[in-house]
Design a protein around this motif. Structure first.
Motif, PDB file in Angstrom:
ATOM      1  N   ASP A   9      98.808 -34.536-116.075  1.00  0.00           N
ATOM      2  CA  ASP A   9      97.924 -34.689-114.631  1.00  0.00           C
ATOM      3  C   ASP A   9      98.694 -33.834-113.633  1.00  0.00           C
ATOM      4  N   ASN A  10     100.236 -34.078-113.850  1.00  0.00           N
ATOM      5  CA  ASN A  10     100.743 -33.189-112.835  1.00  0.00           C
ATOM      6  C   ASN A  10     100.661 -31.922-112.750  1.00  0.00           C
ATOM      7  N   ALA A  11     100.637 -31.358-114.330  1.00  0.00           N
ATOM      8  CA  ALA A  11     100.714 -30.020-114.587  1.00  0.00           C
ATOM      9  C   ALA A  11      99.319 -29.144-114.269  1.00  0.00           C
ATOM     10  N   VAL A  12      98.226 -30.080-114.579  1.00  0.00           N
ATOM     11  CA  VAL A  12      97.204 -29.446-113.965  1.00  0.00           C
ATOM     12  C   VAL A  12      96.684 -29.709-112.516  1.00  0.00           C
ATOM     13  N   LYS A  13      97.507 -30.750-111.956  1.00  0.00           N
ATOM     14  CA  LYS A  13      97.201 -30.949-110.427  1.00  0.00           C
ATOM     15  C   LYS A  13      97.974 -29.741-109.611  1.00  0.00           C
ATOM     16  N   PHE A  14      99.185 -29.482-110.171  1.00  0.00           N
ATOM     17  CA  PHE A  14     100.027 -28.633-109.356  1.00  0.00           C
ATOM     18  C   PHE A  14      99.766 -27.082-109.956  1.00  0.00           C
ATOM     19  N   SER A  15      98.982 -26.864-110.779  1.00  0.00           N
ATOM     20  CA  SER A  15      98.636 -25.515-111.391  1.00  0.00           C
ATOM     21  C   SER A  15      97.819 -24.652-110.478  1.00  0.00           C
ATOM     22  N   ARG A  63     104.260 -27.586-120.125  1.00  0.00           N
ATOM     23  CA  ARG A  63     104.586 -26.473-119.158  1.00  0.00           C
ATOM     24  C   ARG A  63     103.358 -26.056-118.294  1.00  0.00           C
ATOM     25  N   ASP A  64     103.692 -25.806-117.046  1.00  0.00           N
ATOM     26  CA  ASP A  64     102.621 -25.059-116.279  1.00  0.00           C
ATOM     27  C   ASP A  64     103.044 -23.884-115.635  1.00  0.00           C
ATOM     28  N   GLN A  65     102.421 -23.350-114.769  1.00  0.00           N
ATOM     29  CA  GLN A  65     102.630 -21.984-114.157  1.00  0.00           C
ATOM     30  C   GLN A  65     102.551 -22.221-112.387  1.00  0.00           C
ATOM     31  N   PRO A 107     104.090 -24.005-108.901  1.00  0.00           N
ATOM     32  CA  PRO A 107     105.190 -23.702-107.972  1.00  0.00           C
ATOM     33  C   PRO A 107     106.490 -24.404-108.538  1.00  0.00           C
ATOM     34  N   GLY A 108     106.191 -25.462-109.477  1.00  0.00           N
ATOM     35  CA  GLY A 108     107.695 -25.995-109.933  1.00  0.00           C
ATOM     36  C   GLY A 108     108.150 -26.884-108.833  1.00  0.00           C
ATOM     37  N   ILE A 109     109.413 -27.624-109.085  1.00  0.00           N
ATOM     38  CA  ILE A 109     110.224 -28.493-108.150  1.00  0.00           C
ATOM     39  C   ILE A 109     111.257 -27.502-107.611  1.00  0.00           C
ATOM     40  N   PHE A 121     107.662 -43.396-105.806  1.00  0.00           N
ATOM     41  CA  PHE A 121     107.057 -43.146-104.284  1.00  0.00           C
ATOM     42  C   PHE A 121     107.497 -41.464-104.013  1.00  0.00           C
ATOM     43  N   PHE A 122     108.413 -40.993-104.723  1.00  0.00           N
ATOM     44  CA  PHE A 122     108.845 -39.708-104.152  1.00  0.00           C
ATOM     45  C   PHE A 122     107.502 -38.619-104.288  1.00  0.00           C
ATOM     46  N   ARG A 123     107.438 -37.804-103.357  1.00  0.00           N
ATOM     47  CA  ARG A 123     106.415 -36.797-103.406  1.00  0.00           C
ATOM     48  C   ARG A 123     106.914 -35.669-102.661  1.00  0.00           C
ATOM     49  N   GLY A 124     107.001 -34.511-103.390  1.00  0.00           N
ATOM     50  CA  GLY A 124     107.355 -33.336-102.818  1.00  0.00           C
ATOM     51  C   GLY A 124     106.644 -32.963-101.541  1.00  0.00           C
ATOM     52  N   GLU A 125     107.217 -32.009-100.799  1.00  0.00           N
ATOM     53  CA  GLU A 125     106.830 -31.670 -99.504  1.00  0.00           C
ATOM     54  C   GLU A 125     105.468 -30.944 -99.373  1.00  0.00           C
ATOM     55  N   ASP A 126     105.098 -30.283-100.566  1.00  0.00           N
ATOM     56  CA  ASP A 126     104.010 -29.509-100.887  1.00  0.00           C
ATOM     57  C   ASP A 126     102.809 -30.292-101.388  1.00  0.00           C
ATOM     58  N   ALA A 127     103.255 -31.528-102.109  1.00  0.00           N
ATOM     59  CA  ALA A 127     102.264 -32.335-102.819  1.00  0.00           C
ATOM     60  C   ALA A 127     101.653 -33.282-101.641  1.00  0.00           C
ATOM     61  N   ARG A 128     101.860 -33.079-100.409  1.00  0.00           N
ATOM     62  CA  ARG A 128     101.237 -34.030 -99.330  1.00  0.00           C
ATOM     63  C   ARG A 128      99.720 -33.901 -99.749  1.00  0.00           C
ATOM     64  N   PRO A 155      96.102 -35.577-103.940  1.00  0.00           N
ATOM     65  CA  PRO A 155      96.163 -37.008-104.237  1.00  0.00           C
ATOM     66  C   PRO A 155      97.159 -37.608-105.058  1.00  0.00           C
ATOM     67  N   GLY A 156      97.590 -38.896-104.987  1.00  0.00           N
ATOM     68  CA  GLY A 156      98.602 -39.337-105.779  1.00  0.00           C
ATOM     69  C   GLY A 156      99.497 -40.197-104.817  1.00  0.00           C
ATOM     70  N   SER A 157     100.374 -41.008-105.597  1.00  0.00           N
ATOM     71  CA  SER A 157     101.313 -42.074-104.924  1.00  0.00           C
ATOM     72  C   SER A 157     102.644 -41.755-105.114  1.00  0.00           C
ATOM     73  N   GLY A 158     103.027 -40.998-106.070  1.00  0.00           N
ATOM     74  CA  GLY A 158     104.516 -40.594-106.292  1.00  0.00           C
ATOM     75  C   GLY A 158     104.817 -41.721-107.351  1.00  0.00           C
ATOM     76  N   LEU A 159     104.185 -42.261-108.111  1.00  0.00           N
ATOM     77  CA  LEU A 159     104.697 -43.127-109.266  1.00  0.00           C
ATOM     78  C   LEU A 159     104.494 -42.596-110.652  1.00  0.00           C
ATOM     79  N   GLY A 160     103.729 -41.431-110.722  1.00  0.00           N
ATOM     80  CA  GLY A 160     103.657 -40.955-112.273  1.00  0.00           C
ATOM     81  C   GLY A 160     104.924 -40.591-112.765  1.00  0.00           C
ATOM     82  N   LEU A 161     105.784 -39.776-112.442  1.00  0.00           N
ATOM     83  CA  LEU A 161     106.911 -39.576-113.266  1.00  0.00           C
ATOM     84  C   LEU A 161     108.011 -40.825-113.095  1.00  0.00           C
ATOM     85  N   ALA A 162     107.822 -41.462-112.251  1.00  0.00           N
ATOM     86  CA  ALA A 162     108.774 -42.898-112.428  1.00  0.00           C
ATOM     87  C   ALA A 162     108.172 -43.637-113.608  1.00  0.00           C
TER      88      ALA A 162
HETATM   89  N1  LIG Z   1     104.175 -29.973-112.563  1.00  0.00           N
HETATM   90  C1  LIG Z   1     104.617 -29.960-111.341  1.00  0.00           C
HETATM   91  N2  LIG Z   1     104.846 -28.829-110.635  1.00  0.00           N
HETATM   92  C2  LIG Z   1     105.194 -28.998-109.341  1.00  0.00           C
HETATM   93  N3  LIG Z   1     105.664 -30.094-108.757  1.00  0.00           N
HETATM   94  C3  LIG Z   1     105.474 -31.316-109.549  1.00  0.00           C
HETATM   95  C4  LIG Z   1     105.111 -31.213-110.918  1.00  0.00           C
HETATM   96  N4  LIG Z   1     105.140 -32.544-111.292  1.00  0.00           N
HETATM   97  C5  LIG Z   1     105.753 -33.264-110.345  1.00  0.00           C
HETATM   98  N5  LIG Z   1     105.913 -32.628-109.106  1.00  0.00           N
HETATM   99  C6  LIG Z   1     106.712 -33.059-107.980  1.00  0.00           C
HETATM  100  O1  LIG Z   1     107.004 -34.381-108.173  1.00  0.00           O
HETATM  101  C7  LIG Z   1     106.436 -35.409-107.354  1.00  0.00           C
HETATM  102  C8  LIG Z   1     106.293 -36.576-108.091  1.00  0.00           C
HETATM  103  O2  LIG Z   1     105.462 -36.486-108.945  1.00  0.00           O
HETATM  104  P1  LIG Z   1     104.704 -37.927-109.437  1.00  0.00           P
HETATM  105  O3  LIG Z   1     103.773 -37.542-110.696  1.00  0.00           O
HETATM  106  O4  LIG Z   1     105.567 -38.836-109.814  1.00  0.00           O
HETATM  107  O5  LIG Z   1     103.719 -37.990-108.327  1.00  0.00           O
HETATM  108  P2  LIG Z   1     102.498 -37.541-107.807  1.00  0.00           P
HETATM  109  O6  LIG Z   1     101.848 -36.791-108.950  1.00  0.00           O
HETATM  110  O7  LIG Z   1     102.542 -36.989-106.802  1.00  0.00           O
HETATM  111  O8  LIG Z   1     101.532 -38.771-107.804  1.00  0.00           O
HETATM  112  P3  LIG Z   1     100.641 -39.738-108.842  1.00  0.00           P
HETATM  113  O9  LIG Z   1     101.438 -39.243-110.201  1.00  0.00           O
HETATM  114  O10 LIG Z   1     101.118 -41.169-108.767  1.00  0.00           O
HETATM  115  O11 LIG Z   1      99.402 -39.434-108.901  1.00  0.00           O
HETATM  116  C9  LIG Z   1     105.054 -34.728-106.881  1.00  0.00           C
HETATM  117  O12 LIG Z   1     104.611 -35.328-105.742  1.00  0.00           O
HETATM  118  C10 LIG Z   1     105.284 -33.259-106.854  1.00  0.00           C
HETATM  119  O13 LIG Z   1     105.930 -32.969-105.816  1.00  0.00           O
END
Ligand SMILES: Nc1ncnc2c1ncn2[C@@H]1O[C@H](COP(=O)(O)OP(=O)(O)OP(=O)(O)O)[C@@H](O)[C@H]1O
Ligand SMILES: [Mg+2]
Lengths: 100, 491
Positions: free
Chosen positions: B387-393, B415-417, B419-421, B433-440, B443-450
């Motif tokens: 979900d993250n990979a697709v969302k941030f690709s 793996r995605d292509q 911006p990375g972290i 609840f951590f969300r990157g500056e660019d991820a604002r 959509p999302g709440s920052g709980l996925g990676l947790a």
């Molecule tokens: N593949 C990625 N590329 C770039 N940044 C990422 C990627 N995966 C995670 N991040 C960064 O890490 C933060 C936390 O990710 P996480 O999955 O926990 O939350 P989210 O995706 O923002 O929200 P949610 O998963 O709850 O819908 C993201 O907000 C983003 O800034």
């Protein structure tokens, strides 16, 4: 802990006092004290007489007459023990050659 | 001992642990406190050990010296008796009487004891008034209390029987031994005084040391108990046991601090992140209540508000799920399963969404990938990564999901292509609840990676985020907790 220290010091004190009887098998608890008879004025006199007997056969050296005089004087004045010691020393000198 | 921590408010004094009062001498029950002090106890142990070793040494000395004296006395008495028996054999009774008389006459030391009696125990020669009652055996040593010129003393005597019913007693005063005993007793009494003095001095020194080293720790603990969590135990720099203790305490405080920060951060995040949707829902409802022109408009507003509230409920559910996973209660649901179809399913699910945005999703996996764990959770974790990979690709990007056996476990790489972290955020990306500056903007709440991290920990594995330049490589490593055995308890 303190009770332990107190007990230990008491034990130490106690054993100091108790050291006396340790290793001394007395004849038995109520044994009357035996009297030694070589501490009396009579023994003093007895020694003096024997000395005189020996001196009759052989003239005494100066030391011996000095010691026996002193011993007699001390016995006369009640210093029995010191007197007897001097007379015994005199006797030792007189009897020494015959002992060897 | 008045440290800087004493400046605190008055009620803090009451909370101060008793240890502090005990160490700094502020108690009212001073003697009781002294007895309770650990340093005094150590000093007492020291004193007792000192006294015991001194006592043992004195006993040893006593038996050595007194024993030697006894042996010497016995040798002298035996030699004496030997001489007398020779005279008896040479000249009979008169010679023996004469010799005894001579020996007494020359006994300058005044310590000899002789007594010759006949068969009726009548005295013939010697310097004892009568035959002592208890002396009955011939080959034994006796201790005899005697009185010489009014002074009591002890004599060591032995009895010899002669032909014709005569009995001979030969002995020596053991006055020297009595003196030795007095000497040793005196010495030991003095030693006791010295031990007490030394123990007292030692107690003071030990107590001082204790106070100085423990005051530091108790001072810090007291300050922390009073709420000042920033305090740390000062190290003396000697690297001794107290320093090690201080370091351990500081490490512990550090960890407690980190945990507290985490809790604070999570509760802040909950308050902060949920306020926005709740406020939004409220505004919407209020707006509709005031301005809705028709029933349809009102209904639409309510439905949107319900959707907002559903989002909030979902966040809470995710939070609870992470907590549940972290508690480890799901470990009973572990089974052995094939990971390959799981990877394929998740990839297929996201491929459809990705395709809309021109993103390619590729799944690389061996035909079979045996794994052991909670299938549903692992699937959820892979889905979150994808979900993250697709969302941030970016548009037209490529996402690769690969699974492989590694060591005893499996390794899943997404793996995605995008911006990375940024490197400074890598370590925090797994926090709740951590969300990157660019991820604002996404959509999302920052709980996925947790959740992914919680799943990894539950399986004894790790989640690693690598910079794939460009993009991010999320690596989920799950060691196999149990070897795959078709008949094993896992199935
Ligand atoms: N593949 C990625 N590329 C770039 N940044 C990422 C990627 N995966 C995670 N991040 C960064 O890490 C933060 C936390 O990710 P996480 O999955 O926990 O939350 P989210 O995706 O923002 O929200 P949610 O998963 O709850 O819908 C993201 O907000 C983003 O800034
Ligand atoms: Mg996510």
């Amino acid at each position: 802990m303190n009770a332990m220290a107190r007990a230990a010091s008491l034990a130490l004190l106690g054993s100091c006092v108790a050291l006396g009887p340790l290793g001394m098998p007395l004849v038995n608890g109520q044994t009357p004290i035996e009297q030694v008879t070589t501490d009396t004025p009579e023994y003093c006199l007895h020694l003096l007489q024997r000395l005189r007997q020996i001196e009759q056969n052989r003239p005494p050296p100066k030391d011996v007459s000095y010691l026996s005089d002193e011993g007699k004087l001390m016995c006369d004045h009640g210093q029995i023990r010191a007197g007897i010691t001097r007379l015994r020393r005199a006797m030792q000198i007189m009897l020494a050659p015959t002992e060897k | 001992m008045t440290g800087p921590g004493v400046k605190a408010a008055p009620e803090m004094g009451r909370q101060r642990p008793t240890l502090w009062r005990r160490l700094t001498g502020r108690g009212s029950d001073r003697p009781l406190r002294l007895l309770r002090s650990a340093s005094i106890r150590f000093a007492a142990v020291y004193a007792v050990l000192l006294a015991l070793s001194g006592f043992a040494l004195a006993l040893f000395l006593w038996y050595e010296t007194a024993g030697l004296l006894d042996r010497q006395t016995e040798a002298a008495i035996r030699a004496d008796a030997q001489g007398l028996s020779e005279r008896w054999e040479e000249g009979g009774l008169p010679a023996l009487v004469m010799t005894i008389d001579d020996r007494l006459a020359q006994n300058v030391d005044d310590d000899a004891i002789y007594l010759l009696v006949d068969s009726q125990l009548r005295r013939i020669a010697g310097n004892l008034q009568r035959w002592p009652q208890g002396v009955t055996a011939t080959n034994a040593w006796y201790e005899l209390p005697v009185q010489r010129a009014g002074i009591r003393s002890l004599a060591r005597v032995q009895r010899f029987d002669l032909l014709g019913g005569f009995h001979l007693l030969v002995g020596r005063d053991v006055r020297v031994r009595a003196q030795l005993r007095n000497l040793l007793t005196d010495a030991m009494l003095w030693a006791l005084v010295i031990v007490v003095a030394m123990a007292s001095g030692g107690a003071l020194v030990v107590r001082g040391l204790f106070r100085r080293t423990l005051a530091n720790i108790s001072h810090t603990s007291a300050a922390i108990a009073a709420g000042d969590l920033g305090q740390r135990v000062k190290l003396s720099g000697r690297g001794d046991e107290f320093d090690q203790l201080a370091e351990t305490i500081n490490d512990m405080l550090e960890r407690i601090g980190r945990l507290m920060d985490g809790v604070r951060q999570v509760s802040n995040a909950i308050a902060h992140d949920l306020r926005t949707p709740i406020t939004r829902a409220r505004t919407r409802l209020e707006d509709a209540a005031l301005h809705a022109g028709s029933e349809a408009e009102l209904r639409a507003a309510i439905e949107r508000a319900i959707a907002d509230l559903d989002g909030i409920v979902a966040v809470f559910q995710a939070l609870l799920r992470i907590t549940e996973i972290e508690a480890g209660s799901r470990r009973s649901a572990f089974t052995a399963f094939d990971l390959a179809p799981v990877l394929a399913d998740v990839g297929e699910l996201y491929a459809a969404v990705a395709e809309e945005r021109g993103i390619q999703v590729a799944v690389e996996s061996p035909p079979q990938l045996p794994a052991y764990g909670d299938r549903e959770l692992i699937q959820q974790a892979i889905a979150n990564l994808l979900d993250n990979a697709v969302k941030f690709s970016p548009r037209g990007g490529r996402v690769t999901v690969s699974g492989a056996a590694s060591g005893g476990g499996v390794i899943i790489r997404v793996r995605d292509q995008g911006p990375g972290i940024p490197p400074d955020e890598l370590s925090r990306a797994g926090e709740r609840f951590f969300r990157g500056e660019d991820a604002r903007s996404t959509p999302g709440s920052g709980l996925g990676l947790a959740l992914v991290q919680a799943v990894a920990h539950l399986h004894g594995g790790t989640l690693r985020l690598d910079d794939a330049a460009p993009g991010l490589a999320a690596v989920l490593l799950l060691p196999m907790a149990q070897p795959l055995d078709p008949a094993g308890p896992g199935t």
